[in-house]
Design a protein around this motif. Structure first.
Motif, short mmCIF file in Angstrom:
data_model
loop_
_atom_site.label_atom_id
_atom_site.label_comp_id
_atom_site.label_asym_id
_atom_site.label_seq_id
_atom_site.Cartn_x
_atom_site.Cartn_y
_atom_site.Cartn_z
N UNK A 75 0.80 -1.22 0.00
CA UNK A 75 0.00 0.00 0.00
C UNK A 75 0.84 1.29 0.00
N UNK A 76 1.93 1.38 0.76
CA UNK A 76 2.73 2.60 0.70
C UNK A 76 3.30 2.89 -0.70
N UNK A 77 3.49 1.85 -1.51
CA UNK A 77 3.96 2.06 -2.88
C UNK A 77 2.91 2.82 -3.68
N UNK A 78 1.64 2.64 -3.34
CA UNK A 78 0.56 3.39 -3.98
C UNK A 78 0.71 4.88 -3.69
N UNK A 79 1.07 5.20 -2.45
CA UNK A 79 1.26 6.61 -2.09
C UNK A 79 2.43 7.22 -2.87
N UNK A 80 3.50 6.45 -3.04
CA UNK A 80 4.62 6.95 -3.84
C UNK A 80 4.20 7.16 -5.29
N UNK A 81 3.40 6.25 -5.81
CA UNK A 81 2.91 6.39 -7.18
C UNK A 81 2.07 7.66 -7.33
N UNK A 82 1.18 7.89 -6.39
CA UNK A 82 0.35 9.10 -6.43
C UNK A 82 1.23 10.34 -6.32
N UNK A 83 2.22 10.30 -5.45
CA UNK A 83 3.13 11.44 -5.30
C UNK A 83 3.91 11.73 -6.57
N UNK A 84 4.39 10.69 -7.22
CA UNK A 84 5.15 10.86 -8.46
C UNK A 84 4.24 11.39 -9.56
N UNK A 139 1.49 13.16 -9.18
CA UNK A 139 1.19 14.55 -8.87
C UNK A 139 2.37 15.45 -9.22
N UNK A 140 3.57 14.99 -8.93
CA UNK A 140 4.77 15.78 -9.25
C UNK A 140 4.90 16.00 -10.76
N UNK A 141 4.65 14.95 -11.54
CA UNK A 141 4.72 15.10 -13.00
C UNK A 141 3.66 16.08 -13.51
N UNK A 142 2.45 15.97 -12.97
CA UNK A 142 1.38 16.89 -13.38
C UNK A 142 1.74 18.32 -13.01
N UNK A 143 2.27 18.52 -11.81
CA UNK A 143 2.65 19.86 -11.36
C UNK A 143 3.78 20.42 -12.21
N UNK A 144 4.77 19.61 -12.52
CA UNK A 144 5.89 20.06 -13.36
C UNK A 144 5.38 20.45 -14.74
N UNK A 145 4.51 19.63 -15.32
CA UNK A 145 3.96 19.94 -16.64
C UNK A 145 3.16 21.24 -16.61
N UNK A 146 2.34 21.41 -15.58
CA UNK A 146 1.54 22.63 -15.44
C UNK A 146 2.43 23.86 -15.29
N UNK A 147 3.47 23.74 -14.49
CA UNK A 147 4.38 24.87 -14.30
C UNK A 147 5.17 25.18 -15.57
N UNK A 148 5.49 24.15 -16.35
CA UNK A 148 6.18 24.39 -17.63
C UNK A 148 5.27 25.14 -18.60
N UNK A 149 3.98 24.86 -18.57
CA UNK A 149 3.04 25.61 -19.40
C UNK A 149 3.01 27.07 -18.97
#
Length: 111
Positions: A62-71, A73-83
């Motif tokens: 289950x904690x691997x799921x949290x890491x997946x969600x965090x990663x 979210x980080x990719x989405x945030x990076x993409x949004x900030x690049x826009x």
């Protein structure tokens, strides 16, 4: 572990609210970060949700799921900030061009 995650999530939510009050964080970003903090608080309080969601996705640990969600979210945030950065770069280029044209007109009138 849940208590520690709850403490971190609440601290982050309080920091977000303080940055909103000091006007150091725009409203659009504050909504995003507030939603993330609330989701983290919910996941910290009820660990069964994390177990259920990880089981639905076929993730055994289950904690691997949290890491997946965090990663993710980080990719989405990076993409949004690049826009946003790309948009600001275009605006700065336009501003520099307009400034140069106005400077040229002022210099022509002074001659």
């Amino acid at each position: 572990m849940n208590t520690f995650c709850l403490f971190i999530s609440l601290t982050f939510l309080i920091m977000t609210i303080l940055f909103i009050k000091k006007r150091r964080l725009e409203f659009g970003y504050s909504v995003l970060w507030s939603i993330v903090c609330i989701i983290l608080i919910i996941l910290s309080v009820n660990g069964e949700i994390v177990n259920y969601l990880s089981n639905c996705l076929g993730i055994i640990y289950a904690p691997a799921f949290l890491f997946l969600i965090g990663i993710m979210f980080s990719f989405i945030m990076i993409f949004y900030l690049m826009i946003i950065i790309s948009d600001l770069k275009k605006k700065i280029t336009k501003l520099i061009q307009v400034n140069a044209l106005l400077d040229n007109k002022i210099n022509e009138r002074l001659k």
